[in-house]
Design a protein around this motif. Structure first.
Motif, mmCIF file in Angstrom:
data_model
loop_
_atom_site.group_PDB
_atom_site.id
_atom_site.type_symbol
_atom_site.label_atom_id
_atom_site.label_comp_id
_atom_site.label_asym_id
_atom_site.label_seq_id
_atom_site.Cartn_x
_atom_site.Cartn_y
_atom_site.Cartn_z
ATOM 1 N N GLN A 128 0.655 -1.161 -0.415
ATOM 2 C CA GLN A 128 0.178 0.002 -0.392
ATOM 3 C C GLN A 128 0.479 1.498 -0.053
ATOM 4 O O GLN A 128 0.935 2.140 -0.611
ATOM 5 N N LEU A 129 1.631 1.264 1.008
ATOM 6 C CA LEU A 129 3.078 2.383 1.251
ATOM 7 C C LEU A 129 3.979 2.521 -0.550
ATOM 8 O O LEU A 129 3.811 3.879 -1.070
ATOM 9 N N LEU A 162 0.933 3.819 -2.828
ATOM 10 C CA LEU A 162 0.998 5.379 -2.485
ATOM 11 C C LEU A 162 2.000 6.799 -3.125
ATOM 12 O O LEU A 162 2.032 7.815 -3.761
ATOM 13 N N THR A 168 2.102 10.346 -5.214
ATOM 14 C CA THR A 168 2.325 10.386 -4.828
ATOM 15 C C THR A 168 3.857 11.523 -5.824
ATOM 16 O O THR A 168 4.055 12.654 -5.728
ATOM 17 N N TRP A 207 -5.171 2.504 -6.213
ATOM 18 C CA TRP A 207 -5.035 4.074 -5.875
ATOM 19 C C TRP A 207 -6.603 4.631 -6.947
ATOM 20 O O TRP A 207 -6.831 4.471 -7.806
ATOM 21 N N GLY A 249 -6.710 8.998 -4.873
ATOM 22 C CA GLY A 249 -5.670 8.533 -3.364
ATOM 23 C C GLY A 249 -5.714 7.389 -3.043
ATOM 24 O O GLY A 249 -6.669 6.178 -3.677
ATOM 25 N N LEU A 250 -5.326 6.859 -2.096
ATOM 26 C CA LEU A 250 -4.649 4.977 -1.694
ATOM 27 C C LEU A 250 -6.274 4.628 -1.112
ATOM 28 O O LEU A 250 -6.561 5.277 -0.237
ATOM 29 N N ARG A 302 -7.501 1.477 1.273
ATOM 30 C CA ARG A 302 -6.859 0.936 2.326
ATOM 31 C C ARG A 302 -7.802 -0.013 3.055
ATOM 32 O O ARG A 302 -7.418 -1.238 3.186
ATOM 33 N N GLY A 333 7.164 5.812 0.279
ATOM 34 C CA GLY A 333 5.892 6.020 0.420
ATOM 35 C C GLY A 333 5.692 6.084 1.972
ATOM 36 O O GLY A 333 4.947 6.484 2.234
ATOM 37 N N ARG A 368 6.304 9.543 2.936
ATOM 38 C CA ARG A 368 4.851 10.507 2.708
ATOM 39 C C ARG A 368 4.268 9.936 3.472
ATOM 40 O O ARG A 368 3.658 11.433 3.848
ATOM 41 N N LEU A 369 3.579 8.781 4.508
ATOM 42 C CA LEU A 369 2.751 8.558 5.111
ATOM 43 C C LEU A 369 3.174 9.856 6.350
ATOM 44 O O LEU A 369 2.671 9.821 7.299
ATOM 45 N N GLU A 383 2.156 12.506 6.181
ATOM 46 C CA GLU A 383 0.707 13.208 6.335
ATOM 47 C C GLU A 383 0.142 13.285 7.377
ATOM 48 O O GLU A 383 -0.632 13.533 7.814
#
Length: 377
Positions: free
Chosen positions: A199-200, A203, A207, A231, A235-236, A238, A364, A367-368, A371
């Motif tokens: 998932q990351l 992400l 991005t 995506w 947006g991701l 989850r 990612g 990036r998490l 956020e």
């Protein structure tokens, strides 16, 4: 895109925070900006935009640029986002490596440290490798002057909201039940936020990767294991329990890999065949002109496309991104994959190869962390 006019109603402190967040989003996307431009882009009055720039200057998030030369009258004040005001760390905990990156507030990597590990490494030793990677990235020469504010962690398996690995991970023995947020709280700077590695990686692609401007894409991780990232609508995704994209037993994903293992069994010498070394050997041999390896890689790509077809039919994405270690095969993999997917799909998506390589999960994870500091819970 303009936001709602936040300065006209509602709780003043909440509106100030919303306006500041909107301003920071715009500032990160532009090299420089003036107060009238900022007011127009986020949909507030000019006095509100002036107050915002003054606030962000006081907080050290903005830098005022030197006035321009030329023109008539007093030049407009110009500002830029101060990306060097803080940093975050992103960590990828994998079967064969632990990779830690430090990035500025625009996500640009300023330092990296890699610690090799093995798939069989017990959980306590793998955690020590994570701590070593964190120490390395935070104390190396490239990290001088960094101000780490938060840490993002990427790991295989389903991760709950508290940062605990709640499902068994085949690739990391003894990893199920590990509370990574708690285990690393004393070693990682700032808050520790944990997410699923694929998932990351998705992400990161959404991005900073080759499809960052697309609204919908499906990310297919092709490494020691397979996984899907979604995506959707910019947006991701989850999933309700955080498990979107997890592969399940009996999903048909073993068939493509068997082709690689069969080839490696006849060409790998004494080395025990695994998905990782079989994939690496086939790619290297195919790139060197080995016809048998090239045929095997094409067969793998076509079988991979056949396994993915039903997901593409259900989701109808604009693009499919091929990531993970075997994506290094480039067009040797992507072209037969795209050809077979197009033959089986009523609305074939564009096929892209990841430009982020093996750093995608760590990017990612950073990036998490970004956020989190932008929108703390």
């Amino acid at each position: 895109m303009k936001s709602t006019h936040h300065d006209k109603s509602g709780d003043p402190s909440l509106l100030r925070r919303l306006n500041a967040a909107a301003a920071l989003r715009v500032l990160r996307e532009r090299a420089e900006i003036t107060v009238p431009e900022l007011a127009a882009l986020i949909g507030v009055s000019r006095p509100t935009a002036q107050d915002l720039t003054a606030q962000l200057l006081r907080e050290g998030r903005l830098v005022e640029l030197e006035p321009g030369i030329g023109g008539v009258g007093r030049p407009a004040r110009r500002f830029r986002f101060r990306a060097e005001a803080g940093h975050v760390v992103g960590v990828d905990i994998g079967a064969h490596k632990v990779l830690a990156l430090a990035t500025d507030l625009l996500g640009r990597t300023v330092a990296a440290h890699r610690v090799p590990v093995t798939p069989e490494l017990p959980a306590p030793q793998r955690l020590e490798a994570v701590r070593a990677a964190l120490t390395g990235v935070l104390t190396g020469p490239a990290s001088t002057g960094t101000r780490p504010l938060a840490t993002g962690i990427g790991t295989s398996g389903m991760v709950d909201t508290a940062g605990r690995v709640v499902t068994v991970s085949d690739s990391l023995p003894g990893w199920s039940g590990i509370d990574l947020a708690a285990e690393l709280a004393g070693s990682a700077p700032g808050s520790v936020i944990v997410g699923n590695d694929i998932q990351l990686a998705t992400l990161a692609e959404g991005t900073a990767g080759a499809v960052a401007t697309r609204d919908d894409f499906l990310y297919l991780y092709v490494g020691n294991r397979l996984g899907i990232g979604l995506w959707l609508n910019g947006g991701l995704h989850r999933g309700h329990h955080g498990g979107a994209g997890e592969m399940v037993t009996g999903d048909g994903w073993t068939v493509p890999y068997q082709r690689l293992l069969d080839w490696f069994a006849g060409h790998g010498g004494e080395e025990r065949p695994t998905r990782e070394n079989a994939a690496r050997a086939v790619v290297v041999a195919a790139a060197a002109g080995d016809g048998g390896a090239a045929y095997t890689l094409r067969a793998f790509a076509r079988a991979l496309a056949e396994s993915l077809t039903r997901h593409v039919a259900v989701l109808d994405p604009q693009a499919v991104v091929l990531g993970g270690g075997i994506s290094r095969a480039g067009t040797l993999l992507s072209e037969p994959f795209a050809e077979r997917l197009a033959a089986l799909s009523p609305c074939p998506p564009t096929v892209r190869t990841s430009t982020l390589g093996e750093e995608s999960t760590a990017i990612g994870a950073a990036r998490l962390a970004l956020e989190h500091i932008e929108h703390p819970a």
